[in-house]
Scaffold this motif. Structure first.
Motif, short mmCIF file in Angstrom:
data_model
loop_
_atom_site.label_atom_id
_atom_site.label_comp_id
_atom_site.label_asym_id
_atom_site.label_seq_id
_atom_site.Cartn_x
_atom_site.Cartn_y
_atom_site.Cartn_z
N ASP A 104 -0.36 -1.76 -9.84
CA ASP A 104 -0.35 -2.97 -9.01
C ASP A 104 0.81 -2.94 -8.02
O ASP A 104 0.67 -3.32 -6.85
N ILE A 105 1.96 -2.49 -8.50
CA ILE A 105 3.16 -2.48 -7.66
C ILE A 105 3.00 -1.51 -6.49
O ILE A 105 3.31 -1.85 -5.34
N VAL A 106 2.51 -0.30 -6.74
CA VAL A 106 2.39 0.66 -5.63
C VAL A 106 1.30 0.24 -4.66
O VAL A 106 1.41 0.49 -3.45
N GLN A 112 1.76 -2.93 2.39
CA GLN A 112 2.79 -3.42 3.31
C GLN A 112 3.50 -2.31 4.07
O GLN A 112 4.30 -2.58 4.96
N LYS A 113 3.22 -1.04 3.69
CA LYS A 113 3.89 0.12 4.31
C LYS A 113 5.40 -0.14 4.40
O LYS A 113 5.99 -0.12 5.49
N ASN A 200 2.05 6.05 4.15
CA ASN A 200 0.86 6.10 5.01
C ASN A 200 -0.03 4.88 4.86
O ASN A 200 -1.10 4.81 5.50
N GLY A 201 0.37 3.93 4.02
CA GLY A 201 -0.45 2.74 3.83
C GLY A 201 -1.75 3.03 3.11
O GLY A 201 -2.74 2.28 3.27
N ASN A 202 -1.76 4.09 2.32
CA ASN A 202 -2.97 4.50 1.60
C ASN A 202 -2.99 3.81 0.24
O ASN A 202 -2.46 4.32 -0.75
N VAL A 203 -3.60 2.63 0.19
CA VAL A 203 -3.57 1.82 -1.03
C VAL A 203 -4.28 2.52 -2.18
O VAL A 203 -3.73 2.62 -3.28
#
Length: 247
Positions: A104-106, A112-113, A200-203
């Motif tokens: 969840d944290i990552v 949010q990058k 990279n904002g890769n959720v």
């Protein structure tokens, strides 16, 4: 295994005595057990510990009680106090909870990058790289702890990370054993993958990378148990590991 360690005698320094001796002694003994310096089955004598740390027996007794509450020692009436075996069920429970919380944290950080966090984590990775080059597993585990704590704190979940500490005590014992037996570069590479996914904002990638990282223990644990079987509470141990691998 000597209570004073292999390098130099151990005592509570004058500065440390400004703190309550019992809690300080508890932290010192706890660290040595978690790091594997005091191995499961080691008998801890109040008299010997008091002499080794140059304190009275009362703070030793207090420390033993707190260690017992964390299942790090077993106090056997009329027989003595012994370092406890590692409870595999507790290891698996802690790993499961950590995966749920840290995934969840990552995901939050990746959405949010968080550039400031990424810079902080890359600095920690640079320090971790040095410990890998120096083959210093204990230092690597300490920096690994800093790495995961930094992500929790940046997400506003520092208190949640603190709550996890007693829960993951048995898991931390395994982490130190594993770090001595398996290449640290694999864990380092996993940290890099996590950070790059955040940057990279890769959720989805961050979630996947963190889960893979925390599931590494499932791959390592059977070999660790096989290497030092007397360190572990073997009741349903292998069954618990297999259940975790299938989850």
């Amino acid at each position: 295994m000597t209570l004073a360690g292999n390098e130099h005698p151990v005592s509570i320094s004058a500065g440390d005595r400004l703190q309550a001796v019992g809690p300080r002694l508890y932290r010192l003994l706890r660290e040595r057990i978690v790091r594997g310096e005091l191995v499961p089955g080691t008998r801890l004598s109040e008299v010997d510990v008091a002499a080794a740390y140059q304190v009275s027996r009362q703070p030793v007794r207090e420390a033993f009680i707190k260690l017992s509450e964390e299942a790090l020692v077993e106090i056997r009436p009329q027989r003595g106090t012994y370092v406890s075996q590692i409870n595999v069920s507790a290891v698996m429970a802690a790993r499961f909870v950590r995966e749920a919380v840290e995934a969840d944290i990552v995901r939050l950080h990746a959405s949010q990058k968080d550039g400031e966090l990424v810079s902080q984590l890359r600095e920690l990775i640079a320090l971790q790289t040095k410990t890998v080059e120096d083959d210093d597993p204990h230092a690597f585990i300490r920096l690994d702890e800093d790495f995961h704590r930094a992500m929790a704190s940046a997400a506003g979940h520092g208190p949640s990370w603190d709550i996890l500490q007693p829960l993951k005590t048995q898991m931390d014992r395994v982490r130190h054993l594993s770090a001595k037996r398996f290449p640290l570069r694999k864990l380092l590479a996993q940290h890099v993958t996590v950070v790059e996914a955040i940057a990279n904002g890769n959720v989805a990638g961050a979630d996947r990378a963190m889960r893979a990282h925390l599931r590494q223990l499932l791959d390592d644990l059977p070999a660790v148990i096989a290497a030092v079987p007397t360190y572990f509470d073997q009741s349903e141990a292998i069954e618990d590991v297999h259940k975790g691998q299938d989850a």
